[in-house]
Scaffold this active site. Structure first.
Site, PDB file in Angstrom:
ATOM      1  N   GLN A 120       0.898  -1.167   0.000  1.00 17.89           N
ATOM      2  CA  GLN A 120       0.000   0.000   0.000  1.00 17.89           C
ATOM      3  C   GLN A 120       0.927   1.204   0.000  1.00 17.89           C
ATOM      4  OE1 GLN A 120      -3.203   0.964  -0.328  1.00 17.89           O
ATOM      5  NE2 GLN A 120      -2.434   3.036  -0.037  1.00 17.89           N
ATOM      6  N   GLN A 122       0.362   4.540  -1.239  1.00 20.85           N
ATOM      7  CA  GLN A 122      -0.154   5.875  -0.929  1.00 20.85           C
ATOM      8  C   GLN A 122      -0.234   6.061   0.595  1.00 20.85           C
ATOM      9  OE1 GLN A 122      -4.140   6.778  -2.332  1.00 20.85           O
ATOM     10  NE2 GLN A 122      -3.684   8.928  -2.600  1.00 20.85           N
ATOM     11  N   GLY A 242     -10.892   0.989   2.001  1.00 21.05           N
ATOM     12  CA  GLY A 242     -11.980   0.401   1.233  1.00 21.05           C
ATOM     13  C   GLY A 242     -11.441  -0.062  -0.112  1.00 21.05           C
ATOM     14  N   GLY A 243     -10.724   0.853  -0.754  1.00 20.09           N
ATOM     15  CA  GLY A 243     -10.160   0.530  -2.052  1.00 20.09           C
ATOM     16  C   GLY A 243      -8.934   1.366  -2.321  1.00 20.09           C
ATOM     17  N   MET A 244      -8.116   0.913  -3.251  1.00 19.53           N
ATOM     18  CA  MET A 244      -6.934   1.665  -3.664  1.00 19.53           C
ATOM     19  C   MET A 244      -6.809   1.533  -5.175  1.00 19.53           C
ATOM     20  SD  MET A 244      -4.391   3.574  -2.878  1.00 19.53           S
ATOM     21  CE  MET A 244      -3.427   4.268  -4.226  1.00 19.53           C
ATOM     22  N   GLU A 245      -6.698   2.699  -5.824  1.00 17.42           N
ATOM     23  CA  GLU A 245      -6.822   2.781  -7.282  1.00 17.42           C
ATOM     24  C   GLU A 245      -5.553   2.425  -8.036  1.00 17.42           C
ATOM     25  OE1 GLU A 245      -6.706   5.221  -5.058  1.00 17.42           O
ATOM     26  OE2 GLU A 245      -5.861   7.077  -5.863  1.00 17.42           O
ATOM     27  N   ASN A 246      -4.849   1.386  -7.644  1.00 13.75           N
ATOM     28  CA  ASN A 246      -3.622   1.051  -8.361  1.00 13.75           C
ATOM     29  C   ASN A 246      -3.935   0.842  -9.844  1.00 13.75           C
ATOM     30  OD1 ASN A 246      -1.988   1.101  -5.990  1.00 13.75           O
ATOM     31  ND2 ASN A 246      -2.980  -0.815  -5.377  1.00 13.75           N
ATOM     32  N   HIS A 269     -15.769   4.379  -7.641  1.00 13.69           N
ATOM     33  CA  HIS A 269     -14.798   5.351  -7.149  1.00 13.69           C
ATOM     34  C   HIS A 269     -13.383   5.022  -7.636  1.00 13.69           C
ATOM     35  CE1 HIS A 269     -13.160   8.227  -4.126  1.00 13.69           C
ATOM     36  NE2 HIS A 269     -12.128   7.395  -4.168  1.00 13.69           N
ATOM     37  N   GLU A 270     -12.953   3.797  -7.388  1.00 13.55           N
ATOM     38  CA  GLU A 270     -11.569   3.443  -7.754  1.00 13.55           C
ATOM     39  C   GLU A 270     -11.386   3.471  -9.272  1.00 13.55           C
ATOM     40  OE1 GLU A 270      -9.848   3.778  -5.323  1.00 13.55           O
ATOM     41  OE2 GLU A 270     -11.241   3.319  -3.697  1.00 13.55           O
ATOM     42  N   HIS A 273     -10.802   6.962 -10.582  1.00 16.70           N
ATOM     43  CA  HIS A 273      -9.421   7.444 -10.428  1.00 16.70           C
ATOM     44  C   HIS A 273      -8.575   7.186 -11.685  1.00 16.70           C
ATOM     45  CE1 HIS A 273      -8.920   9.017  -6.396  1.00 16.70           C
ATOM     46  NE2 HIS A 273      -9.403   7.938  -5.806  1.00 16.70           N
ATOM     47  N   GLU A 292      -9.234  13.306  -5.001  1.00 19.69           N
ATOM     48  CA  GLU A 292     -10.399  12.673  -4.371  1.00 19.69           C
ATOM     49  C   GLU A 292     -11.715  13.409  -4.606  1.00 19.69           C
ATOM     50  OE1 GLU A 292     -10.271   9.741  -3.472  1.00 19.69           O
ATOM     51  OE2 GLU A 292      -8.130   9.391  -3.112  1.00 19.69           O
ATOM     52  N   ASP A 347      -1.095  11.584   5.558  1.00 16.04           N
ATOM     53  CA  ASP A 347      -2.324  10.847   5.859  1.00 16.04           C
ATOM     54  C   ASP A 347      -3.293  11.669   6.705  1.00 16.04           C
ATOM     55  OD1 ASP A 347      -1.500   8.703   4.425  1.00 16.04           O
ATOM     56  OD2 ASP A 347      -0.974   7.436   6.138  1.00 16.04           O
ATOM     57  N   TYR A 355     -12.584  14.854  -0.103  1.00 16.39           N
ATOM     58  CA  TYR A 355     -13.542  13.993  -0.798  1.00 16.39           C
ATOM     59  C   TYR A 355     -14.875  14.705  -1.046  1.00 16.39           C
ATOM     60  CZ  TYR A 355     -10.680   9.798   0.055  1.00 16.39           C
ATOM     61  OH  TYR A 355      -9.678   8.870   0.060  1.00 16.39           O
ATOM     62  N   ARG A 504     -10.296  -2.647   8.252  1.00 16.27           N
ATOM     63  CA  ARG A 504     -10.580  -1.445   7.466  1.00 16.27           C
ATOM     64  C   ARG A 504     -10.689  -0.247   8.406  1.00 16.27           C
ATOM     65  NH1 ARG A 504     -15.691  -0.891   3.318  1.00 16.27           N
ATOM     66  NH2 ARG A 504     -15.285   1.255   2.655  1.00 16.27           N
ATOM     67  N   LYS A 506     -11.636   2.798   8.294  1.00 21.82           N
ATOM     68  CA  LYS A 506     -12.879   3.563   8.366  1.00 21.82           C
ATOM     69  C   LYS A 506     -13.866   2.942   9.361  1.00 21.82           C
ATOM     70  CE  LYS A 506     -16.934   3.943   5.461  1.00 21.82           C
ATOM     71  NZ  LYS A 506     -17.496   3.770   4.124  1.00 21.82           N
TER      72      LYS A 506
HETATM   73  N1  BES Z   1      -6.810   6.562  -2.791  1.00 24.63           N
HETATM   74  C1  BES Z   1      -7.780   6.299  -1.799  1.00 24.63           C
HETATM   75  C2  BES Z   1      -7.240   5.557  -0.596  1.00 24.63           C
HETATM   76  C3  BES Z   1      -6.126   6.272   0.134  1.00 24.63           C
HETATM   77  C4  BES Z   1      -6.156   7.635   0.358  1.00 24.63           C
HETATM   78  C5  BES Z   1      -5.051   5.547   0.604  1.00 24.63           C
HETATM   79  C6  BES Z   1      -5.095   8.259   1.014  1.00 24.63           C
HETATM   80  C7  BES Z   1      -4.015   6.169   1.263  1.00 24.63           C
HETATM   81  C8  BES Z   1      -4.025   7.535   1.468  1.00 24.63           C
HETATM   82  C9  BES Z   1      -8.963   5.533  -2.382  1.00 24.63           C
HETATM   83  O1  BES Z   1      -9.292   5.895  -3.674  1.00 24.63           O
HETATM   84  C10 BES Z   1     -10.145   5.864  -1.542  1.00 24.63           C
HETATM   85  O2  BES Z   1     -10.545   6.991  -1.540  1.00 24.63           O
HETATM   86  N2  BES Z   1     -10.698   4.893  -0.852  1.00 24.63           N
HETATM   87  C11 BES Z   1     -11.845   5.062   0.017  1.00 24.63           C
HETATM   88  C12 BES Z   1     -13.077   4.528  -0.604  1.00 24.63           C
HETATM   89  C13 BES Z   1     -13.871   5.504  -1.369  1.00 24.63           C
HETATM   90  C14 BES Z   1     -15.134   4.833  -1.891  1.00 24.63           C
HETATM   91  C15 BES Z   1     -14.196   6.768  -0.651  1.00 24.63           C
HETATM   92  C16 BES Z   1     -11.615   4.225   1.250  1.00 24.63           C
HETATM   93  O3  BES Z   1     -10.677   3.442   1.277  1.00 24.63           O
HETATM   94  O4  BES Z   1     -12.403   4.377   2.190  1.00 24.63           O
HETATM   95 ZN    ZN Z   2     -10.178   7.823  -3.828  1.00 25.55          ZN
END
Ligand code: BES
Ligand code: ZN
Length: 549
Positions: A120, A122, A242-246, A269-270, A273, A292, A347, A355, A504, A506
């Site tokens: 990971q 980012q 939740g996700g990472m847009e690799n 979302h991903e 990106h 974002e 971070d 967002y 996770r 969140k």
């Molecule tokens: N790029 C982000 C995840 C991220 C942000 C990782 C900053 C590390 C540092 C990813 O696109 C993202 O926003 N994920 C969200 C889900 C989204 C549906 C809002 C998440 O992981 O909650």
């Molecule tokens: Zn994102």
């Protein structure tokens, strides 16, 4: 100038990497080398970012020196290149506690038979597994040879050509990604598919069936998908996001496998990106909202096209309410879009402000100029800045040159809070949330229902709707948070189980925060965390350590 990187790309700019890494599951290290190709733009040493790396040697260098380590930024690696060279090869190994790597033992996976590794990168964790210019302002192409034990497959956000990975489109360092484990693959569409542990593959393929429709939806609005394939990887439950847009390979949490596709806004979302972020990237982490905010705006446009306006509006209202709730607890300096992160971990800028406030700004501009003109603008914007990294100032300049709007942009960017005249998302379904007719309610309606209860009778609600047994992670997380808040004892075993099985962030953050508000809850939180901590990702460990210290 990126305050989160030691590199000086204005002097020497890295263009390409050739990785050759051995995945050692027993020692929990990546070991090997990276050949770094660069352009020397002026005389000067090559400065790279590292974090916890052991540097064994550097080929084609006169000398090298690893500087002192900063807790957030890591240590600069200064390389004095030999004369007449445009590349150096660094031989190195990672630390078993590298912040950008999670090494899972077999019991932490779905199949329980094989270990698992994923990266990971980012925001600034790529430097913990590759010495590089770890700033989103620098893009590189790369190739990689990854050696794994027999039977364990490595995959990367890159094309796979005869066992070697190749990324032909230049990408910022935070998008370099690797995973290795017992992975199976299933096609979803002509250019999309899903990787997962074998036991999760059916569920994943069912959940993500609309992926091709989503890709087509964005292409219609904002131009071609420029990355070739779009695959997804379902990670073990400790994945902290939740996700990472690799690029070419979105990483996702398994907690979105609800069975009814109700949480696929995350895929939208991903995927989005691939335009907002991967194609046009924030130059520094202060410009994170360009990534974002645009992506949340695009995400909802995808939802509207694939699932209809009602669904998109529900998500927008949920987002708007959560934004207000989170902003109320943030200092004013963190309620702005263009945020000052000097001296801080990037971070810390990852709140709902970039967002949801970002998306609301774009929606407000859309409202002021009309959808047709705004879509044409966005399409042109993605083309104009394709494969570049840009600042907020560059965006503003481009916007002012191409769109006439009366939206007070400076106020949105540098003032805290939501300016007057902001768009106001409305959902008819939510307006009727107190009607007793709940047949066919969506996940989003249930979430809104729970979040708008003033003085809920928890036992009564649980009897009627069985929230404690919910198989939907979003609904369950919301319910458990309310249960802790109201000390609803029958849900406490579930709280402990949820916190022990899911990583996770969140979901973890609000639950631990709620627990920490009472002495009894505090005791429970520490007890749960002591057992659960080794299963969390280093990034989540850092967050919860700070909350429970
Ligand atoms: N790029 C982000 C995840 C991220 C942000 C990782 C900053 C590390 C540092 C990813 O696109 C993202 O926003 N994920 C969200 C889900 C989204 C549906 C809002 C998440 O992981 O909650
Ligand atoms: Zn994102």
């Amino acid at each position: 100038m990126d305050v989160h990187s030691y590199s000086r790309p204005g002097q020497v700019r890295v263009r390409h990497l050739d990785l050759d890494l051995n995945v050692d599951f027993d020692r929990k290290v990546l070991e090997g080398s990276v050949e770094i190709h660069f352009d020397a733009l002026s005389t000067g040493d090559l400065l790279l970012d590292t974090r916890g790396l052991t540097i064994h040697s550097v080929e084609h260098a006169d000398s090298f020196e690893l500087g002192p380590a900063d807790p957030v930024l890591g240590a600069p690696l200064r390389i004095v290149q030999a004369a007449d060279t445009d590349r150096v090869r660094v031989h190195y190994s990672t630390s078993p506690t590298a912040s950008g790597l999670q090494w899972l033992d077999a019991p932490q996976t779905a199949g329980k038979q094989h270990p698992f590794l994923y990266t990971q990168s980012q925001a600034i964790h790529a430097r913990s597994w590759i010495p590089l210019q770890d700033t989103p302002g620098v893009r590189v192409t790369f190739t990689a040879k990854i050696h794994t034990p027999e039977g364990l497959r490595a995959i990367m956000g890159a094309a796979n050509q005869d066992g070697q990975f190749r990324m032909e489109q230049p990408v910022p360092s935070y998008l370099i990604a690797l995973a290795a484990g017992d992975l199976a693959f299933r096609e979803l569409g002509p250019r999309s598919g899903v990787y997962a542990e074998p036991s999760l593959l059916d569920a994943a393929a069912h959940e993500f069936a609309d992926t091709e429709a989503m890709i087509a939806a964005v292409e219609q609005m904002y131009g071609p998908y420029r990355w070739g394939r779009y695959d997804l990887l379902v990670l073990p439950p400790s994945f902290p996001f939740g996700g990472m847009e690799n690029p070419r390979l979105t990483f996702t949490t398994p907690t979105i496998l609800a069975g009814d596709r109700s949480l696929v806004s995350l895929v939208a979302h991903e995927l989005a990106h691939s335009w907002s972020g991967n194609l046009v990237t924030n130059a520094t982490w202060s410009d994170f909202w360009l990534n974002e905010g645009f992506t949340v705006y695009l995400e909802r446009r995808i939802l509207e096209k694939v699932y209809g306006k009602a669904r998109a509006e529900m998500e927008a209202v949920l987002g708007r309410r959560e934004l207000d709730r989170e902003m109320a607890g943030l200092p004013e300096s963190d309620r702005v879009l263009h945020i000052d992160l000097a001296g801080r971990d990037p971070d810390e800028g990852c709140t709902l402000v970039p967002y949801e406030k970002g998306a609301l700004l774009l929606r407000t501009i859309e409202q002021s100029v009309g959808r047709e003109r705004f879509d044409a603008f966005l399409h042109a914007y993605f083309d104009h800045f394709a494969f570049q990294s840009i600042t907020t100032a560059q965006f503003l300049e481009y916007l002012r040159a191409h769109l006439e709007t009366d939206v007070p942009l400076d106020e949105w960017l540098v003032q805290p809070g939501i300016p007057a005249g902001a768009a106001e998302p409305r959902s008819d379904a939510f307006d009727r949330i107190d009607s007793p007719d709940r047949a066919g309610w969506s996940t989003q309606q249930w979430l809104h229902f729970l979040r708008t209860r003033k003085d809920p009778d928890m036992a009564e609600l649980d009897r009627a709707f069985h929230f404690t047994e919910s198989g939907n992670s979003e609904i369950l997380a919301q319910w458990l948070q309310m249960a802790v808040q109201r000390n609803y004892q029958p849900a406490m075993p579930k709280v402990a189980q949820f916190l022990s099985s899911v990583g996770r962030r969140k979901f973890l953050k609000p639950l631990y925060a709620e627990l920490m508000k009472t002495p009894e809850g505090r005791r429970r939180a520490l007890e749960i965390y002591q057992k659960a901590r080794p299963g969390y990702h280093p990034i989540a460990q850092g967050t919860i350590d700070a909350m429970l210290k």
